[in-house]
Write a protein that holds these residues in place. Structure first.
Motif, PDB file in Angstrom:
ATOM      1  N   LYS A  47       2.671   4.032  -0.016  1.00 46.63           N
ATOM      2  CA  LYS A  47       3.065   4.084   1.396  1.00 46.63           C
ATOM      3  C   LYS A  47       1.833   4.057   2.300  1.00 46.63           C
ATOM      4  N   LYS A  48       0.810   4.802   1.926  1.00 45.98           N
ATOM      5  CA  LYS A  48      -0.435   4.837   2.712  1.00 45.98           C
ATOM      6  C   LYS A  48      -1.194   3.517   2.606  1.00 45.98           C
ATOM      7  N   LEU A  49      -1.172   2.906   1.416  1.00 45.70           N
ATOM      8  CA  LEU A  49      -1.844   1.619   1.234  1.00 45.70           C
ATOM      9  C   LEU A  49      -1.229   0.555   2.139  1.00 45.70           C
ATOM     10  N   VAL A  50       0.095   0.537   2.193  1.00 42.54           N
ATOM     11  CA  VAL A  50       0.821  -0.447   3.003  1.00 42.54           C
ATOM     12  C   VAL A  50       0.494  -0.274   4.491  1.00 42.54           C
ATOM     13  N   GLU A  51       0.282   0.967   4.906  1.00 43.13           N
ATOM     14  CA  GLU A  51      -0.053   1.229   6.310  1.00 43.13           C
ATOM     15  C   GLU A  51      -1.453   0.743   6.668  1.00 43.13           C
ATOM     16  N   LYS A  52      -2.345   0.685   5.669  1.00 47.46           N
ATOM     17  CA  LYS A  52      -3.758   0.369   5.958  1.00 47.46           C
ATOM     18  C   LYS A  52      -4.125  -1.086   5.694  1.00 47.46           C
TER      19      LYS A  52
END
Length: 268
Positions: A47-52
């Motif tokens: 989820k954090k990877l997709v945001e960045k």
């Protein structure tokens, strides 16, 4: 409902947000990267990877995770593959989803411990495509991968990592950060691919196999190990003389540059 980790897939889930942010920071600040995540599990890291990052491909073997991930992450830059990572053609995957030949590609994984070596060597084969790999693995293995000449844990895996990348032991992760709690601590390592030494040998894979055989018996000298490989002690003596390498050294006392010279002499 709490998701039960499956032992057969080597699953251990992390959920601590500070730890997740710290892991992702090791990938650097270039947001225009294609990120391939191996074993996303319930998607806390994903989820954090997709945001960045501009595009994230997640490869997961556990079909129970598919609806969880697809429900949690519905961004356009997220691609999910239900597959055994060892059966994935990464080269084809990268060519299909990279926006240009210049786009940087990085791999990240909370590695299933039972296939750590397989994933590492699969990653090494992709060295020309990759900017970076960030792996969480058992601390004991991480120390081995990042070991240098003369250290107790230095072995063929240490040399393979050094041959393809600048390796770095980033930090230790306590076993208490996982659910379920594993028996050992883990560590984050990073591999920054440089491709400087790859042109120094005729065949990368044969070089790595050669080094592996010379570590078959760490207690024996390089002369004894090389003699077992060549089945000819006289030839082994000549090869070591040719590259001016001390015959009484043990493999763990020999640096990568000398292994390269020895392989090139052997493979002539």
């Amino acid at each position: 409902m709490e998701i039960q980790a499956k032992k057969k897939f080597g699953q251990n889930f992390i959920s601590d947000e500070n730890l997740i942010n710290k892991i992702i920071a090791t990938l650097g600040n270039n947001q225009d990267q294609l990120i391939i995540e191996i074993g996303p599990g319930t998607g806390a890291l994903t989820k954090k990877l997709v945001e960045k990052f501009s595009k994230v491909i997640a490869i997961e073997i556990d079909s129970d995770m598919e609806p969880i991930l697809k429900n949690k992450i519905q961004n356009d830059n997220f691609i999910f593959f239900l597959s055994d990572v060892l059966e994935v053609d990464f080269e084809e995957l990268i060519k299909s989803y990279r926006t240009s030949p210049q786009q940087k590609v990085s791999i990240i994984s909370n590695m299933p411990y039972y296939i750590t070596s397989e994933i590492l060597f699969k990653t090494f084969k992709l060295h020309s495509y990759l900017e970076k790999a960030v792996f969480m693995m058992q601390k004991e293995v991480a120390v081995r991968v990042c070991a240098n000449k003369g250290e107790n844990n230095y072995n063929n895996l240490s040399i393979a990592a050094e041959f393809f990348a600048d390796k770095k032991y980033e930090f230790t992760v306590s076993k208490g950060m996982f659910r379920p709690i594993p028996k050992v601590d883990s560590a984050i390592i990073s591999l920054t691919f440089k491709n400087e030494k790859n042109d120094l040998v005729k065949d990368n894979e044969k070089f790595i196999a050669f080094v592996r055989k010379l570590f078959n018996n760490k207690r024996k000298t390089i002369l004894n190990n090389l003699s077992m490989l060549t089945n000819d002690k006289e030839q082994a003596n000549k090869l070591l003389d040719e590259v001016m390498l001390n015959k009484n050294l043990r493999p763990e006392a020999i640096g990568i540059d000398d292994f390269i010279k020895l392989y090139n002499a052997y493979s002539k």
